[in-house]
Write an enzyme that holds these catalytic residues in place. Structure first.
Site, PDB file in Angstrom:
ATOM      1  N   VAL A  24       0.779  -1.126  -0.020  1.00  0.00           N
ATOM      2  CA  VAL A  24       0.026   0.064  -0.007  1.00  0.00           C
ATOM      3  C   VAL A  24       0.759   1.338  -0.009  1.00  0.00           C
ATOM      4  O   VAL A  24       0.618   2.243  -0.668  1.00  0.00           O
ATOM      5  CB  VAL A  24      -1.009   0.121   1.179  1.00  0.00           C
ATOM      6  CG1 VAL A  24      -1.901   0.954   1.198  1.00  0.00           C
ATOM      7  CG2 VAL A  24      -1.738  -0.918   1.071  1.00  0.00           C
ATOM      8  N   LYS A 213     -12.752  -4.075  11.924  1.00  0.00           N
ATOM      9  CA  LYS A 213     -13.499  -3.340  11.092  1.00  0.00           C
ATOM     10  C   LYS A 213     -14.982  -3.101  11.764  1.00  0.00           C
ATOM     11  O   LYS A 213     -15.485  -1.904  11.665  1.00  0.00           O
ATOM     12  CB  LYS A 213     -13.321  -3.832   9.496  1.00  0.00           C
ATOM     13  CG  LYS A 213     -12.107  -3.994   9.028  1.00  0.00           C
ATOM     14  CD  LYS A 213     -11.901  -4.421   7.690  1.00  0.00           C
ATOM     15  CE  LYS A 213     -10.746  -4.648   6.965  1.00  0.00           C
ATOM     16  NZ  LYS A 213     -10.561  -5.562   5.944  1.00  0.00           N
TER      17      LYS A 213
END
Length: 444
Positions: A24, A213
């Protein structure tokens, strides 16, 4: 008076530091480099990449990474940045570095779901006190814009439920099992070969990633602090190819779901947050989410049902979300103002997993003789659980032993503690050879 970004040349460059240069981080550096002109026009100032903190400055890197920007001294780097982008992952040293950056007046963008789920309040409080932004769109579902809609677009509404596929690895694995009939271990190996799963896939297949999450989404949706320790978690490691096959036979698709919803227990309103495998009816929008994609289904009183769908993992999708946050916080530094801060006014209690109301599909191997279903039904009724549907398969389809057959029972919604105790009681019946599987049914 309307504020618009000034020409980039009219504002001093904004110094950007990137912590971490993995998959990333490399893509974020690529976008900052290749789209520098466009980003400057959108922000109203040039974004100057002043350093990239890594553990090993000598390690091989993509050619897009300017090696002169690499440093192992992350602490010094954050102290000379206006915007810090944290892509290291883990709890420490990420937490300390972000707190140092915030104390120094830098705005922060992070994709660190584990840190936010475990100790987000510390970061929120620090950012609020320092008057800087803390953005984290990429922490939940890659490129899918879900944090901003829940935190901002639905701020005037009352969210009642969030139901989502938020882990691309497990979705790929379960999809592979359903479409090709492979077992879980083989599907995980294929996910690893494609880069969807780490060498150690525990965080994905045991549900830890999805739980982090779920905690973040629940905190945003219900204006209540929810940590990963509040999330009831069950992974997919206990699922078999037979479970997937029977899901299809009964008109369902197996998914690992993150669920956060309002509820009540003993007259007390609160929130219940859980992660577990579930049978989703084939007609539900989440049933069609294939491969490594993610989707989040949000239910709100005024807006109704909303679904957010897209690529939930990978360098490019996650970098897209990161750069969106970078542009937002950079604009605030150019024009003034701040983004949203932590909203926890509701302060609802987090209810125990046993308080959740859900449906079950229970598969049993039973004695193949008259009266068996009546005994099972009586046990269900004695625990206050009603039957929605029953399917019985001939013994020849389920076991080589002709004295046994398989019952598939789907219940109506009931408190989870009642359903669990019912299953335990059924397992103790003389006519029940074994409980083959117990799966929740969601989204009906």
């Amino acid at each position: 008076m309307r504020l618009v970004p000034s020409p980039a040349s009219a504002h001093p460059p904004l110094r950007v530091a990137v912590l971490g240069c993995g998959v990333v981080g490399t893509e974020v550096v690529r976008l900052l480099t290749t789209q520098a002109s466009d980003l400057a026009s959108r922000v109203g100032a040039t974004l100057e990449l002043v350093g990239i903190a890594v553990r090993d400055v000598e390690a091989p890197r993509d050619a897009v990474v300017d090696r002169s920007l690499l440093t192992a001294d992350a602490e010094s780097l954050v102290e000379r940045a206006d915007v810090v982008v944290e892509l290291m992952g883990g709890i420490e040293p990420a937490r300390s570095l972000l707190l140092r950056a915030i104390a120094g007046g830098a705005s922060v963008v992070t994709a660190n779901k584990a840190l936010l789920a475990q100790d987000g309040p510390t970061l929120y409080a620090a950012a609020d006190e320092a008057g800087v932004d803390l953005y984290f769109e990429a922490a939940v579902a890659g490129a899918i814009p879900i944090v901003r809609p829940v935190r901002e677009s639905l701020a005037g509404d009352r969210v009642t439920r969030v139901l989502g596929i938020v882990n691309g690895t497990t979705n790929y694995v379960l999809d592979k099992m359903a479409t090709e009939g492979v077992d879980l271990d083989q599907a995980v190996k294929e996910a690893q070969a494609l880069g969807y799963a780490e060498a150690d896939p525990t965080a994905d297949v045991e549900g830890y990633d999805a739980a982090a999450k779920a905690a973040i989404l629940a905190s945003l949706a219900f204006h209540t602090r929810v940590s990963i320790d509040d999330v009831s978690r069950e992974g997919i490691t206990g699922l078999t190819a037979d479970d997937v096959l029977w899901a299809q036979r009964t008109g369902h698709v197996l998914k690992l779901l993150a669920i956060a919803e309002r509820g009540s227990a003993d007259g007390v309103e609160g929130v219940q947050v859980r992660v577990h495998p579930a049978l989703v009816p084939s007609g539900h929008p989440l049933a069609g989410v294939r491969g490594a994609y993610n989707a989040v289904f949000v239910e709100a009183e005024a807006a109704g049902e909303l679904m957010f769908y897209g690529r939930g993992a990978g360098g490019e999708p996650t970098a897209s979300a990161v750069l969106g946050d970078v542009v937002s916080v950079a604009r605030h530094r150019v024009l003034g103002g701040r983004g949203p801060v932590e909203s926890r006014y509701a302060d609802l209690p987090v209810l125990p997993a046993a308080a959740a109301r859900t449906r079950y599909q229970v598969r049993l191997e039973v004695a193949d003789r008259p009266g068996v279903l009546a005994q099972v039904a009586t046990e269900l009724a004695s625990h206050g659980v009603s039957i929605e549907a029953v399917r019985q398969s001939p013994a020849s389809e389920t076991t080589p032993d002709a004295d046994f057959a398989r019952l598939v029972i789907t219940t109506h919604a009931a408190p989870e503690h009642a359903l669990r105790s019912t299953v335990d009681a059924i397992a103790g019946l003389d006519v029940v050879r074994r409980v083959v599987s117990v799966l929740r049914v969601e989204g009906a």
